[in-house]
Scaffold this motif. Structure first.
Motif, PDB file in Angstrom:
ATOM      1  N   SER A 166       0.830  -1.203   0.000  1.00  0.00           N
ATOM      2  CA  SER A 166       0.000   0.000   0.000  1.00  0.00           C
ATOM      3  C   SER A 166       0.864   1.253   0.000  1.00  0.00           C
ATOM      4  O   SER A 166       0.625   2.198  -0.767  1.00  0.00           O
ATOM      5  CB  SER A 166      -0.918   0.010   1.228  1.00  0.00           C
ATOM      6  OG  SER A 166      -1.552   1.265   1.383  1.00  0.00           O
ATOM      7  N   GLY A 167       1.891   1.269   0.865  1.00  0.00           N
ATOM      8  CA  GLY A 167       2.763   2.432   0.944  1.00  0.00           C
ATOM      9  C   GLY A 167       3.487   2.698  -0.361  1.00  0.00           C
ATOM     10  O   GLY A 167       3.615   3.852  -0.791  1.00  0.00           O
ATOM     11  N   ALA A 168       3.951   1.641  -1.014  1.00  0.00           N
ATOM     12  CA  ALA A 168       4.674   1.809  -2.275  1.00  0.00           C
ATOM     13  C   ALA A 168       3.786   2.415  -3.352  1.00  0.00           C
ATOM     14  O   ALA A 168       4.197   3.311  -4.103  1.00  0.00           O
ATOM     15  CB  ALA A 168       5.223   0.456  -2.738  1.00  0.00           C
ATOM     16  N   VAL A 169       2.554   1.946  -3.441  1.00  0.00           N
ATOM     17  CA  VAL A 169       1.636   2.460  -4.461  1.00  0.00           C
ATOM     18  C   VAL A 169       1.236   3.901  -4.153  1.00  0.00           C
ATOM     19  O   VAL A 169       1.162   4.749  -5.055  1.00  0.00           O
ATOM     20  CB  VAL A 169       0.381   1.568  -4.570  1.00  0.00           C
ATOM     21  CG1 VAL A 169      -0.634   2.177  -5.534  1.00  0.00           C
ATOM     22  CG2 VAL A 169       0.765   0.169  -5.037  1.00  0.00           C
TER      23      VAL A 169
ATOM     24  N   LYS B  74       4.821   9.945   5.286  1.00  0.00           N
ATOM     25  CA  LYS B  74       4.021   8.981   6.039  1.00  0.00           C
ATOM     26  C   LYS B  74       4.151   7.595   5.432  1.00  0.00           C
ATOM     27  O   LYS B  74       4.343   6.608   6.144  1.00  0.00           O
ATOM     28  CB  LYS B  74       2.553   9.419   6.055  1.00  0.00           C
ATOM     29  CG  LYS B  74       1.612   8.400   6.676  1.00  0.00           C
ATOM     30  CD  LYS B  74       0.159   8.883   6.636  1.00  0.00           C
ATOM     31  CE  LYS B  74      -0.782   7.837   7.201  1.00  0.00           C
ATOM     32  NZ  LYS B  74      -2.194   8.287   7.197  1.00  0.00           N
ATOM     33  N   GLN B  75       4.055   7.502   4.111  1.00  0.00           N
ATOM     34  CA  GLN B  75       4.129   6.197   3.460  1.00  0.00           C
ATOM     35  C   GLN B  75       5.536   5.613   3.518  1.00  0.00           C
ATOM     36  O   GLN B  75       5.706   4.391   3.581  1.00  0.00           O
ATOM     37  CB  GLN B  75       3.647   6.320   2.010  1.00  0.00           C
ATOM     38  CG  GLN B  75       2.201   6.763   1.868  1.00  0.00           C
ATOM     39  CD  GLN B  75       1.250   5.933   2.711  1.00  0.00           C
ATOM     40  OE1 GLN B  75       1.394   4.715   2.823  1.00  0.00           O
ATOM     41  NE2 GLN B  75       0.255   6.590   3.311  1.00  0.00           N
TER      42      GLN B  75
ATOM     43  N   ILE C 187       6.399   1.951   4.983  1.00  0.00           N
ATOM     44  CA  ILE C 187       7.168   0.932   4.268  1.00  0.00           C
ATOM     45  C   ILE C 187       8.312   0.397   5.124  1.00  0.00           C
ATOM     46  O   ILE C 187       8.507  -0.816   5.249  1.00  0.00           O
ATOM     47  CB  ILE C 187       7.708   1.508   2.940  1.00  0.00           C
ATOM     48  CG1 ILE C 187       6.556   1.686   1.937  1.00  0.00           C
ATOM     49  CG2 ILE C 187       8.775   0.587   2.344  1.00  0.00           C
ATOM     50  CD1 ILE C 187       6.979   2.358   0.651  1.00  0.00           C
ATOM     51  N   VAL C 188       9.089   1.312   5.717  1.00  0.00           N
ATOM     52  CA  VAL C 188      10.233   0.896   6.542  1.00  0.00           C
ATOM     53  C   VAL C 188       9.768   0.077   7.736  1.00  0.00           C
ATOM     54  O   VAL C 188      10.319  -0.982   8.047  1.00  0.00           O
ATOM     55  CB  VAL C 188      11.037   2.128   7.005  1.00  0.00           C
ATOM     56  CG1 VAL C 188      12.103   1.720   8.016  1.00  0.00           C
ATOM     57  CG2 VAL C 188      11.689   2.818   5.808  1.00  0.00           C
ATOM     58  N   THR C 189       8.729   0.555   8.405  1.00  0.00           N
ATOM     59  CA  THR C 189       8.227  -0.145   9.582  1.00  0.00           C
ATOM     60  C   THR C 189       7.607  -1.482   9.213  1.00  0.00           C
ATOM     61  O   THR C 189       7.761  -2.477   9.943  1.00  0.00           O
ATOM     62  CB  THR C 189       7.188   0.715  10.318  1.00  0.00           C
ATOM     63  OG1 THR C 189       7.747   1.993  10.585  1.00  0.00           O
ATOM     64  CG2 THR C 189       6.766   0.062  11.626  1.00  0.00           C
TER      65      THR C 189
END
Length: 216
Positions: A48-51, A67-68, A72-74
């Motif tokens: 989701s974060g990547a998109v 935020k994204q 992604i990292v977390t």
């Protein structure tokens, strides 16, 4: 991959991009899986974060992009931790934070927001048209992820606080589907809060179990 930032449809007089829609649908799925304490919440949130980064890079919303990036990292770290925990039979405890922990979380969020807002205001190259909102969303997301990683029930309250600013910001910057999706997040957050709250009252299992927790 240019099709991701092409128009999907129009709602409420605003155009919705494919990246905005797909990323937020993955986000909803990830939050639902997190509410049920499924390890699959992590890879879905990572996707989701990547998109969504692809969607937000087209606008001047560094707070939402940040935020994204944090998500992604977390998500990558959390996924690895939970998989290792499952193999070793450990679990992430769900509990309320102590008052000193809450104070540290709030103080850190306030200080971080102030510093990042100052950076947005003094460095135009960062491209923020709403410095305080962007800073709050960025740092608030980090605070929520810290609470999540520690298994604090306050994690859900932190997400409510972030979305209180993120929803109007998304609508105001043309990300209509993000705004609508964040509104739906509120319902899932309440369900997740109830689930974690009840979990703190449940007796601890004595046998190895799958790690428990959630992501947003």
């Amino acid at each position: 991959m240019n099709w991701l930032n092409s128009d999907a449809f129009t709602v409420l007089g605003q155009t919705v991009k494919w990246s905005d829609m797909i990323g937020n649908l993955f986000g909803l799925a990830g939050l639902a899986l997190g509410w049920r304490r499924s390890v699959w919440s992590w890879p879905v949130q990572l996707l989701s974060g990547a998109v969504l980064i692809a969607a937000y890079l087209a606008g001047d919303v560094p707070g939402l992009v940040g935020k994204q990036l944090i998500v992604i990292v977390t998500a990558a770290w959390g996924w690895t931790r939970w998989r290792n925990g499952r193999q070793s039979g450990g679990e992430i405890a769900v509990r309320f934070a102590t008052w000193p922990e809450r104070a540290a979380l709030v103080a850190g969020t306030a200080a971080g927001t102030g510093l990042l807002a100052w950076a947005f205001l003094t460095i135009p190259a960062l491209g923020s048209w709403s410095p305080w909102a962007d800073a709050y969303i960025f740092v608030g997301t980090l605070a929520a992820m810290v609470a999540q990683a520690r298994g604090w029930v306050e994690f859900w309250f932190a997400w409510i606080a972030v979305d209180a600013v993120g929803v109007p910001l998304a609508f105001n910057t043309g990300y209509t589907f993000s705004g609508l999706t964040y509104s739906l997040y509120f319902v899932l957050v309440l369900l997740g809060l109830r689930s974690w709250w009840l979990r703190t009252r449940a007796p601890r299992p004595t046998s190895p179990t799958v790690p428990q927790g959630a992501t947003a």
